[in-house]
Write a protein that holds these residues in place. Structure first.
Motif, PDB file in Angstrom:
ATOM      1  N   MET A 200       0.866  -1.182   0.000  1.00  0.00           N
ATOM      2  CA  MET A 200       0.000   0.000   0.000  1.00  0.00           C
ATOM      3  C   MET A 200       0.898   1.225   0.000  1.00  0.00           C
ATOM      4  N   GLY A 201       0.353   2.373  -0.402  1.00  0.00           N
ATOM      5  CA  GLY A 201       1.200   3.559  -0.388  1.00  0.00           C
ATOM      6  C   GLY A 201       0.643   4.720  -1.181  1.00  0.00           C
ATOM      7  N   LYS A 202       1.503   5.706  -1.350  1.00  0.00           N
ATOM      8  CA  LYS A 202       1.106   6.942  -2.024  1.00  0.00           C
ATOM      9  C   LYS A 202       2.303   7.517  -2.775  1.00  0.00           C
ATOM     10  N   THR A 203       2.040   8.074  -3.947  1.00  0.00           N
ATOM     11  CA  THR A 203       3.035   8.875  -4.660  1.00  0.00           C
ATOM     12  C   THR A 203       2.523  10.306  -4.748  1.00  0.00           C
ATOM     13  N   TRP A 204       3.438  11.245  -4.974  1.00  0.00           N
ATOM     14  CA  TRP A 204       3.010  12.632  -5.110  1.00  0.00           C
ATOM     15  C   TRP A 204       3.978  13.400  -5.996  1.00  0.00           C
ATOM     16  N   ASN A 205       3.476  14.561  -6.456  1.00  0.00           N
ATOM     17  CA  ASN A 205       4.235  15.410  -7.374  1.00  0.00           C
ATOM     18  C   ASN A 205       3.928  16.863  -7.052  1.00  0.00           C
ATOM     19  N   PRO A 206       4.779  17.528  -6.259  1.00  0.00           N
ATOM     20  CA  PRO A 206       4.492  18.910  -5.850  1.00  0.00           C
ATOM     21  C   PRO A 206       4.480  19.870  -7.034  1.00  0.00           C
ATOM     22  N   PRO A 207       3.837  21.028  -6.901  1.00  0.00           N
ATOM     23  CA  PRO A 207       3.708  21.985  -8.009  1.00  0.00           C
ATOM     24  C   PRO A 207       5.040  22.437  -8.592  1.00  0.00           C
ATOM     25  N   TRP A 208       6.087  22.470  -7.768  1.00  0.00           N
ATOM     26  CA  TRP A 208       7.382  22.961  -8.248  1.00  0.00           C
ATOM     27  C   TRP A 208       8.222  21.880  -8.920  1.00  0.00           C
ATOM     28  N   SER A 209       7.707  20.654  -8.953  1.00  0.00           N
ATOM     29  CA  SER A 209       8.437  19.560  -9.583  1.00  0.00           C
ATOM     30  C   SER A 209       8.453  19.719 -11.100  1.00  0.00           C
ATOM     31  N   ASN A 210       9.558  19.342 -11.712  1.00  0.00           N
ATOM     32  CA  ASN A 210       9.660  19.340 -13.175  1.00  0.00           C
ATOM     33  C   ASN A 210       9.330  17.974 -13.781  1.00  0.00           C
ATOM     34  N   THR A 220       4.308   0.850   2.103  1.00  0.00           N
ATOM     35  CA  THR A 220       4.435  -0.175   3.131  1.00  0.00           C
ATOM     36  C   THR A 220       4.248  -1.524   2.456  1.00  0.00           C
ATOM     37  N   ILE A 221       5.232  -2.428   2.632  1.00  0.00           N
ATOM     38  CA  ILE A 221       5.206  -3.725   1.974  1.00  0.00           C
ATOM     39  C   ILE A 221       5.320  -4.818   3.032  1.00  0.00           C
ATOM     40  N   THR A 222       4.413  -5.789   2.972  1.00  0.00           N
ATOM     41  CA  THR A 222       4.440  -6.927   3.887  1.00  0.00           C
ATOM     42  C   THR A 222       4.959  -8.153   3.142  1.00  0.00           C
ATOM     43  N   PHE A 223       5.909  -8.864   3.762  1.00  0.00           N
ATOM     44  CA  PHE A 223       6.517 -10.034   3.144  1.00  0.00           C
ATOM     45  C   PHE A 223       6.063 -11.317   3.836  1.00  0.00           C
ATOM     46  N   ASP A 224       6.223 -12.432   3.102  1.00  0.00           N
ATOM     47  CA  ASP A 224       5.674 -13.697   3.594  1.00  0.00           C
ATOM     48  C   ASP A 224       6.428 -14.274   4.785  1.00  0.00           C
ATOM     49  N   GLY A 225       7.603 -13.748   5.101  1.00  0.00           N
ATOM     50  CA  GLY A 225       8.328 -14.191   6.288  1.00  0.00           C
ATOM     51  C   GLY A 225       8.001 -13.364   7.514  1.00  0.00           C
ATOM     52  N   GLY A 226       7.061 -12.422   7.357  1.00  0.00           N
ATOM     53  CA  GLY A 226       6.636 -11.583   8.474  1.00  0.00           C
ATOM     54  C   GLY A 226       7.289 -10.215   8.520  1.00  0.00           C
ATOM     55  N   THR A 227       8.271  -9.949   7.659  1.00  0.00           N
ATOM     56  CA  THR A 227       8.942  -8.649   7.656  1.00  0.00           C
ATOM     57  C   THR A 227       8.049  -7.582   7.035  1.00  0.00           C
ATOM     58  N   VAL A 228       8.023  -6.416   7.662  1.00  0.00           N
ATOM     59  CA  VAL A 228       7.279  -5.264   7.148  1.00  0.00           C
ATOM     60  C   VAL A 228       8.285  -4.186   6.752  1.00  0.00           C
ATOM     61  N   VAL A 229       8.141  -3.686   5.532  1.00  0.00           N
ATOM     62  CA  VAL A 229       9.089  -2.709   4.987  1.00  0.00           C
ATOM     63  C   VAL A 229       8.415  -1.349   4.846  1.00  0.00           C
ATOM     64  N   SER A 230       9.091  -0.330   5.359  1.00  0.00           N
ATOM     65  CA  SER A 230       8.681   1.059   5.142  1.00  0.00           C
ATOM     66  C   SER A 230       9.641   1.666   4.127  1.00  0.00           C
ATOM     67  N   TYR A 231       9.110   1.996   2.960  1.00  0.00           N
ATOM     68  CA  TYR A 231       9.951   2.498   1.870  1.00  0.00           C
ATOM     69  C   TYR A 231       9.612   3.952   1.577  1.00  0.00           C
ATOM     70  N   ALA A 324       2.228  -3.989  -8.723  1.00  0.00           N
ATOM     71  CA  ALA A 324       1.350  -3.896  -7.560  1.00  0.00           C
ATOM     72  C   ALA A 324       1.484  -2.526  -6.900  1.00  0.00           C
ATOM     73  N   ALA A 325       2.732  -2.012  -6.852  1.00  0.00           N
ATOM     74  CA  ALA A 325       2.955  -0.674  -6.290  1.00  0.00           C
ATOM     75  C   ALA A 325       2.219   0.383  -7.110  1.00  0.00           C
ATOM     76  N   ILE A 326       2.301   0.269  -8.433  1.00  0.00           N
ATOM     77  CA  ILE A 326       1.612   1.221  -9.300  1.00  0.00           C
ATOM     78  C   ILE A 326       0.103   1.156  -9.071  1.00  0.00           C
ATOM     79  N   GLN A 327      -0.432  -0.054  -9.012  1.00  0.00           N
ATOM     80  CA  GLN A 327      -1.871  -0.208  -8.793  1.00  0.00           C
ATOM     81  C   GLN A 327      -2.285   0.352  -7.439  1.00  0.00           C
ATOM     82  N   ALA A 328      -1.449   0.123  -6.419  1.00  0.00           N
ATOM     83  CA  ALA A 328      -1.775   0.596  -5.075  1.00  0.00           C
ATOM     84  C   ALA A 328      -1.822   2.120  -5.002  1.00  0.00           C
ATOM     85  N   VAL A 329      -0.832   2.788  -5.597  1.00  0.00           N
ATOM     86  CA  VAL A 329      -0.804   4.256  -5.500  1.00  0.00           C
ATOM     87  C   VAL A 329      -1.853   4.889  -6.403  1.00  0.00           C
ATOM     88  N   GLU A 330      -2.192   4.225  -7.509  1.00  0.00           N
ATOM     89  CA  GLU A 330      -3.218   4.783  -8.396  1.00  0.00           C
ATOM     90  C   GLU A 330      -4.627   4.585  -7.842  1.00  0.00           C
TER      91      GLU A 330
END
Length: 344
Positions: A200-210, A220-231, A324-330
């Motif tokens: 799950m997650g979010k992307t963004w593009n501020p007004p000053w971005s080119n 946030t990504i959950t893995f099958d071994g129980g690890t949770v990743v904050s990216y 999956a990341a693209i689908q989640a943020v869209e």
């Protein structure tokens, strides 16, 4: 005897591959160069001093003209599948840049075709070939500090200024997730030895971005071994730059593993045991790193007729995480990996 190679895609990155990687290897010999854009082919011929009689506007022409065992594909994403399909149908082994296909269906098609043709299909996930990466993976796999509970992974680059020589970067489709984070997604799978379950997650593009599309993300990504990743990743960060692998803090049962690699900053792996003083580890010597390591792994796979670690089949799971990341943020909703692709 060197493996004879046809090199497809001679834009800026392809020329860099030809000059700095392929030409420096004694394990391969480039017998032909292919670029579908006539002006780009002329530019590459001049810059790389290539023989005109071995330069072609199509892979099919090159395949018909010269014998070769393998094809290297460094074209833009839109050219990946047509070139790989033609190479595999001709019975050639393929080393291809990431992401290796613009859709999961096309990626699966290439994997199936490679298996049918009994050819090696390898994706150049070059970040795997680094000393810090290899050491971090070793520590995790032997549970030096116990199982990994969570990972905080940060990537920061200040790339908002549009280069007159490379404006394409700011017009890429999902420039962070597709062009950059796919490296980190692959490293997460490689280092943790786990597969992603949900993102799950979010992307963004501020007004000053080119950038035309969002250059920053928090996932946030959950893995099958129980690890949770904050990216957290950004092409427009105002903070200190990180190495290309990013900054990793891996919380384990008995302490923390901190590491970084590939970039201007020092490669390092730091151990922070609970209740003890932190200390740095000696990194393994690696004669061939990054894309040179990737090319050598491809050569070894071809010679031994065994699947490389980053085979097309394995890389389907990295590609699935990217989509999956693209689908989640869209969508703004969590995405379960099993719902988007039946990867075995």
């Amino acid at each position: 005897m060197a493996i004879r190679l046809i090199h497809v895609g001679l834009g800026g990155w392809g020329q860099n591959w030809a000059r700095d990687i392929v030409a420096q290897s004694q394990a391969v010999e480039t017998v032909a160069w292919v670029e579908i854009d006539a002006q780009a082919l002329t530019n590459a011929r001049q810059k790389l001093n290539l023989p005109a009689e071995r330069c072609f506007l199509s892979l099919e022409e090159a395949l018909a003209a010269l014998p070769a065992e393998a094809v290297l594909i460094t074209a833009s994403l839109v050219g990946h599948v047509p070139a790989a399909r033609a190479a595999l149908l001709a019975g050639k082994h393929v080393l291809i840049e990431k992401p290796f296909a613009p859709t999961l269906a096309e990626a699966q098609e290439l994997v199936t075709l490679a298996e049918k043709q009994q050819c090696i299909l390898m994706v150049s996930q070059n970040y795997r070939f680094g000393a810090a990466v290899q050491k971090a993976r070793e520590l995790v796999h032997r549970e030096m500090l116990g199982p990994v509970s969570s990972v905080a992974l940060d990537f920061r680059r200040a790339s908002n200024v549009v280069s007159p020589t490379n404006p394409r970067h700011h017009h890429l489709w999902h420039p962070l997730l597709v062009d950059m984070a796919i490296h980190h997604f692959d490293l997460l799978r490689f280092v943790l030895g786990q597969e992603p379950l949900q993102i799950m997650g979010k992307t963004w593009n501020p007004p000053w971005s080119n950038f035309v599309q969002p250059p920053a993300a928090a996932l946030t990504i959950t893995f099958d071994g129980g690890t949770v990743v904050s990216y957290r990743g950004s092409w427009i960060s105002q903070g200190p730059v990180t190495n290309w692998c990013g900054e990793w803090q891996m919380d384990c049962e008995r302490g923390q593993i901190v590491w970084t690699g590939r970039g201007e900053l020092s490669e390092k792996v730091l151990i922070r045991p609970l209740g003890k003083r932190p200390y740095a580890l000696r990194l393994p010597a690696m004669p061939l790193v990054d894309r040179s390591g990737s090319l050598q792994a491809f050569v070894q796979a071809v010679e031994s007729k065994t699947a490389p670690e980053s085979s097309g089949h394995d890389n389907l799971k990295t590609l699935a995480l990217m989509f999956a990341a693209i689908q989640a943020v869209e969508s703004g909703l969590p995405v379960t990996l099993a719902d988007i692709v039946p990867v075995s």
